[in-house]
Structure formats: C-alpha cells, structure tokens
Design an enzyme around this catalytic site. Structure first.
Site, PDB file in Angstrom:
ATOM      1  N   TYR A 141       0.819  -1.218   0.000  1.00 35.92           N
ATOM      2  CA  TYR A 141       0.000   0.000   0.000  1.00 35.92           C
ATOM      3  C   TYR A 141       0.854   1.270   0.000  1.00 35.92           C
ATOM      4  O   TYR A 141       0.380   2.348  -0.314  1.00 35.92           O
ATOM      5  CB  TYR A 141      -0.947   0.026   1.209  1.00 35.92           C
ATOM      6  N   LYS A 192       2.946 -15.426   1.894  1.00 39.81           N
ATOM      7  CA  LYS A 192       2.826 -16.142   0.614  1.00 39.81           C
ATOM      8  C   LYS A 192       4.266 -16.463   0.207  1.00 39.81           C
ATOM      9  O   LYS A 192       4.744 -16.074  -0.873  1.00 39.81           O
ATOM     10  CB  LYS A 192       2.088 -15.238  -0.393  1.00 39.81           C
ATOM     11  N   ASP A 224      -3.671 -17.933   1.217  1.00 41.48           N
ATOM     12  CA  ASP A 224      -4.859 -18.553   0.611  1.00 41.48           C
ATOM     13  C   ASP A 224      -5.441 -19.612   1.549  1.00 41.48           C
ATOM     14  O   ASP A 224      -6.656 -19.707   1.741  1.00 41.48           O
ATOM     15  CB  ASP A 224      -4.547 -19.134  -0.778  1.00 41.48           C
ATOM     16  N   ASP A 248      -5.594  -6.535   5.624  1.00 39.51           N
ATOM     17  CA  ASP A 248      -6.782  -5.782   5.249  1.00 39.51           C
ATOM     18  C   ASP A 248      -7.912  -6.764   4.892  1.00 39.51           C
ATOM     19  O   ASP A 248      -9.052  -6.665   5.378  1.00 39.51           O
ATOM     20  CB  ASP A 248      -6.423  -4.919   4.023  1.00 39.51           C
ATOM     21  N   ASP A 252     -11.225  -8.284   7.546  1.00 41.00           N
ATOM     22  CA  ASP A 252     -12.633  -8.081   7.191  1.00 41.00           C
ATOM     23  C   ASP A 252     -13.389  -9.412   7.170  1.00 41.00           C
ATOM     24  O   ASP A 252     -14.535  -9.493   7.602  1.00 41.00           O
ATOM     25  CB  ASP A 252     -12.764  -7.391   5.825  1.00 41.00           C
TER      26      ASP A 252
END
Ligand code: NAD
Length: 358
Positions: A141, A192, A224, A248, A252
């Site tokens: 980001y 990852k 994943d 992020d 959620d």
C-alpha cells in the site's frame, strides 16, 4: 491519569456513535476519578467542507499532542466525486503515517449472545476470540515505485511494489508475539512465502523472533489457506500476524464471522502504544442521522484504548462487562435485532451501557 483524548467524530454516523462513547468516558471519569480531558477536531468530509482538506493541520497537531485518539468514521457519497488527494479517507492514511501507527490490532470476538447473527454455524463461532495484528504503514500500500505507465506499444500498465524491511517486520512481529503472550500463547504468521520473496523474508524474521518468545507457539500459513481456514475452523486461531494487504482482507473476513460490523473495535498503535482507536465499520451513510446505528464498536474501541494506551485493564473490563450485561438483558440495536429482543436506538443503547457501568 491526567490524559487527553482527542475525538475525531468524522462523517455519517460518526458523530452519533462517538457521542455515546464520550458519555461512557465521562461516566468512567467520574467512577474511577481518571482526570481524562476530551477535545474535538474535524476530520474527513466534514473537515473538507470547512477547511478544504480532510486532514487540517490543526487536527494533525491536536492528534500529535493527544495521548489517544478516538475516531468515528469518515466518507460518504457527498465527497465521492472529489479528487483522490482530498477524499475523506485520505485523512486516515495521513493520520496513520504521520503518527507512525504501524500496528493495527483487530479483534474478532463473537459475544455468545450473538452466535445466531453469524453466517457460520453457531458451534463453529460461539466464543470466537481472534486477534489479527496487521502491519499498517508499509507493504504494497505504500511501496515505491507505483503508478500507471504507458508502454511503447501504447498499452497501459499498472504497477505497485510489495516491500518490507527487516526492521519493519521485526517491530510488528514483536507486537504480535507480545499479544500472544497475554492471550492463548499461539501465533500464526500469514504470508505467501512460496511465491513472494518479500514474504519469505517475513517468514524468516518471524521464525528468528520466535526464539525470544519460547512461551508462544509460532506457526506459518499461506494466505490462501488462511482465508480458507478462517471460514472452515476459525477457532483454531488465537493471534494472527500479517502484512498490510493480507491483513486488510483477512481482518474483514474475520469480522464477518461475528455477524455484525457494528460490534467490532480496532486499535492502531505506534512504538510507544499511543493509539488511534476506531470501529471497523465505515460512516454508514444509509442510516446516518437516524439514531439507529450501533455504538458498541466505538464503545469497545474506548475499552481497547484503556487497555493498550492507558494500561488500565480494569477500566477496559468494566466497559466489556457492561456491554455483555446489556446484551444478556436482550437489548439490541437494529443491526443485531430479531423479534425476541428489545429494539434500542443509538442513544438508548448508550444510556443502557452508561447506566450499567454505574
Ligand atoms: P459501512 O461500514 O459504512 O456500511 C456497510 C453497511 O453496514 C451499511 O449497510 C451500514 O448501514 C451498516 N453499518 C455500518 N456500521 C454500522 C453500525 N455501527 N450500526 C449499524 N449498521 C452499521 O461501509 P460502506 O457502506 O462500504 O462505506 C460507507 C462510507 O464509509 C464510504 O465512504 C467508505 O469509504 C467509508 N469507510 C470509512 C471507514 C473509516 O472511516 N474507517 C471504513 C470503511 C469505510
């Protein structure tokens, strides 16, 4: 304690929900003789309307001077057409980076009274209590270079940079290990590493740090798989730590396991545990001004403030216990209401909690 709390009410339901949180702080001030003072400043779309910027310099200075910040929410359709540089949400990124709030703590707790509000079966989620620790000021980001360029062929190409230095990983790792130490003693680091070198470094640094925390059981999981496991068997997790983008998304998903966006608080902390506290939901323009929003996420954010910044777990517990009692008594705002319960407005829910605390 002689501390100052800055309230940034913001937009939409922000003013309604922070008003209830302020009532709670005032009540706690009285009972515990805390000597906490409260100041207010403008942020988001309402600040843009007044000052032409979502994060006025005076607000930033007040945030730097405050001991802790409580933010309602920012944004709404009124400001959606603005240039991205002055959109209300820009204020959040500005506050996080200017105050170096690198550690985002997002608990996903399911109150047993609300087990039927989750989209998962009650036995999978009842008593769920996960803490997601997300790195907040680095990663893809913020990485440079970034942008959209035009290639010689005339085709456009978008690009971002996923970058973390060892020290950035270590400091968020420490927050996560220390959080696990005072909870269930289990930490799952999400990466990852099979594809991205930056997250192989992430995994190496977490593994190295584990030597300093022999009382914490560290595991690693690819993102994943973590997304799948959160839905399959969420109670296997205690604390999860991950980078900005994965955090992020996963936080959620974890929030939705609990069934209600109106119940979940968050903290964003710097190196000295100064923090900005806010509900995880947005400004809910669809219900703004109707006195029906759930103020509990914001009030629980105050509990986190007392726990993490002011180191007053006793005060934090009294807020959490009060909310538990109000739910036990069958009081619900519209978002968590069904026919067998008492329907309360935002203000009525605030009053119930204030009365129970007293
Ligand atoms: P939202 O979280 O505001 O609302 C999603 C849904 O949840 C809506 O139906 C809303 O009514 C409901 N809801 C949210 N909070 C609630 C509460 N406390 N009680 C009862 N119901 C509640 O998300 P959105 O609609 O995607 O975004 C609206 C605006 O908020 C956008 O401008 C967005 O950019 C902004 N936003 C701000 C923040 C923040 O300030 N931290 C976070 C997310 C979104």
């Amino acid at each position: 304690m002689n501390k100052n709390i800055l309230i940034l009410a913001g937009d939409g339901i922000g003013p309604e929900i922070t008003q209830q949180a302020v009532r709670v702080i005032e009540k706690l001030n009285e009972i515990y003789e805390l000597d906490v003072s409260i100041t207010h400043a403008a942020v988001g779309g309402s600040a843009y309307d007044q000052y032409g910027t979502p994060l006025p310099e005076s607000t930033l200075q007040a945030a730097k001077q405050a001991d802790a910040i409580l933010l309602g929410a920012v944004g709404g359709p009124k400001w959606e057409a603005l240039d991205i540089s002055v959109r209300p949400e820009k204020a959040l990124l500005g506050l996080r980076s200017e105050l170096s709030l690198f550690a985002n703590l997002r608990p996903a707790i399911l109150y047993p009274q609300l087990a039927d509000a989750s989209s998962l079966k009650p036995e999978l989620v009842s008593d769920l209590d996960i803490l997601i620790v997300r790195e907040l000021t680095g990663g893809i980001y913020f990485g440079q270079p970034r942008g959209v360029r035009t290639l010689e062929s005339g085709e456009k190409q978008g690009y971002n940079t996923y970058i973390y230095s060892e020290s950035e990983i270590r400091r968020i790792g420490k927050v996560a290990f220390e959080s696990a130490q005072v909870r269930g003693g289990k930490l799952c680091s999400v990466d990852k590493a099979n594809v991205l070198e930056v997250t192989q470094l992430w995994r190496d640094v977490m593994t190295e740090l584990a030597a300093d925390y022999p009382d914490v059981e560290l595991s690693h999981m690819y993102v994943d798989n973590a997304a799948m496991q959160l839905i399959r068997q969420p109670k296997q997790f205690d604390v999860m730590v991950t980078g900005n983008m994965f955090g992020d998304i996963l936080s959620d998903s974890a929030a939705m396991l609990t069934g209600s966006i109106g119940m979940l608080p968050s903290a964003s902390l710097d190196d000295n545990d100064k923090g900005m506290y806010e509900p995880i939901h947005g400004s809910a323009p669809d219900i703004a001004g109707q006195n029906c929003a759930n103020p509990i996420a914001t009030i629980l954010s105050v509990a986190m403030m007392f726990k993490y910044t002011f180191k007053r777990s006793d005060v934090a517990s009294s807020i959490e216990l009060a909310i538990g009692q109000v739910l036990d008594e069958g009081d619900r705002t519209a978002d968590i209401h069904s026919s067998q319960y008492e329907l309360l407005s935002t203000e009525e829910m605030g009053s119930k909690i204030v009365n129970v605390i007293s």
